[in-house]
Design a protein around this motif. Structure first.
Motif: not given
Length: 402
Positions: A327, A332-333, A365-371, A401
């Protein structure tokens, strides 16, 4: 039996490989006992001592007498044996040693077909064969680093798309294939604990390398998908086979500036990994990484476009540590490819279930809220002659993600 309890040479004592699946259990263990007596009469006692200190000695090992290699320690017996046989010369015989290695490797690969009583007996035979095989990986020349362990050579066919292949390939619209050859050392395990299993090249790393080379685009390894300089991190790299394969493959795939980082936790594994990188003259960075408390300093301070791991989970908590570490590492991609070994019996039977449990449970969770979550998974068949006999297949996870 060997005369006066003296071990026989492998070429004169080991049953033919073609008859392995028709032997009786006592014949298999008799052959293994002979090899153990010949090649590791002292190592066994050291292993027993080490395991006693760690409290990890199995009952079946404890029940075995520690044998010095002779039927008696009486001076007369030793004189008789030394006059008739030269054990040191026999142990140093390269032909005999290679014969034994091939036999042990074949036995481990065909363990599922051995006519043994039950799974416990089969696992005991595999463990004993693996222990003896590991004894061959001792350094034969302390001054020559490349002679440490068993040198293994792997060759995979890298399929190139028409855009990456030659002009003739584009004209015929048939993918070109390039040979990816890797040479590395498997070092001896220091204990029977799972923490240094990365000293050996396990079946999953071989199978993943084969799958990757057979269809790079399936795993997103193309310039179009990753650009010319992607960052790829291997987690629990072990001997580094996958990273070394990628190092040779990426220039052919149009990504000559790819950054490859191979990580591991165990100091002995990391040392052998670094040795293999030097042996291959690979452009692979190596660094320690503890999933339970990752320190993300250079070269791990930048996110990875791709994470790769093969057969790295040996306890339920490992899957959670791996998820939490990934994580923090994955871009992000990015995508995380995990190939796990299916072992239907034995002490690692249920660890594969911990992967699905970890990635569908409570998530950091990542900073953008995704996991991170499992996006897809598929079964992969076992390859004949690849991996241990207690492996029935593999499961490939594509993690990303959500």
């Amino acid at each position: 039996m060997s005369p006066a309890g003296h071990p026989l040479s492998p070429t004169s004592s080991l049953p033919p490989l073609r008859s392995l699946t028709t032997l009786k259990g006592e014949q298999i263990f008799s052959a293994l006992d002979n090899l153990q007596q010949l090649y590791c009469p002292v190592s066994l006692s050291r292993a027993v001592k080490s395991q006693l200190e760690h409290g990890k000695l199995h009952d079946d090992v404890l029940a075995q007498p520690v044998d010095s290699g002779y039927v008696s320690e009486d001076d007369t017996d030793i004189e008789h044996i030394d006059s008739e046989y030269d054990l040191d010369e026999l142990r140093a015989d390269v032909f005999e040693r290679n014969f034994a290695i091939r036999w042990l490797t074949a036995l481990i690969a065909s363990a599922e077909e051995l006519p043994l009583g039950d799974e416990d007996e089969r696992e005991q035979a595999v463990d004993k064969a693996s222990f003896i095989l590991a004894s061959f990986t001792k350094l034969t020349d302390e001054d020559d680093e490349e002679d440490a362990g068993i040198t293994r050579e792997f060759s995979f066919k890298l399929a190139l798309s028409p855009d990456e292949g030659s002009l003739r390939s584009r004209e015929s619209d048939i993918p070109q294939k390039v040979s990816i050859d890797v040479r590395l050392n498997d070092a001896p395990q220091t204990t029977t604990d799972h923490t240094d299993v990365g000293l050996q090249s396990w079946g999953a790393s071989i199978v993943f390398s084969e799958l990757l080379c057979a269809s790079p685009e399936r795993f997103g390894f193309s310039r179009e998908a990753l650009g010319s300089s992607p960052r790829i991190i291997e987690l629990g790299a072990g001997t580094g086979l996958v990273s070394l394969v990628l190092d040779k493959a990426m220039p052919h795939l149009g990504m000559p500036d790819a950054t490859l980082i191979a990580t591991d936790y165990h100091p002995a594994v990391l040392e052998n990994l670094q040795s293999n990188v030097r042996l291959s003259r690979a452009r692979v960075e190596t660094c320690p990484l503890d999933w339970s408390a990752p320190i993300l300093e250079g070269p791990l301070n930048l996110s990875a476009d791709v994470l790769v791991a093969t057969d790295v989970i040996y306890a339920h908590e490992h899957a959670v540590w791996l998820r939490d570490c990934a994580t923090r590492l994955l871009a992000p991609k990015g995508v995380f490819w995990l190939l796990m070994t299916i072992r239907p019996n034995g002490r690692f039977e249920a660890v594969i279930d911990s992967v699905e449990a970890a990635f569908r449970g409570s998530h950091p969770k990542a900073p953008d809220g995704r996991y991170l979550a499992i996006l897809s998974m598929e079964g992969v068949e076992k390859r004949r002659g690849v991996g241990r006999g207690d492996e029935s297949g593999y499961k490939l996870f594509r993690i990303g993600w959500a």
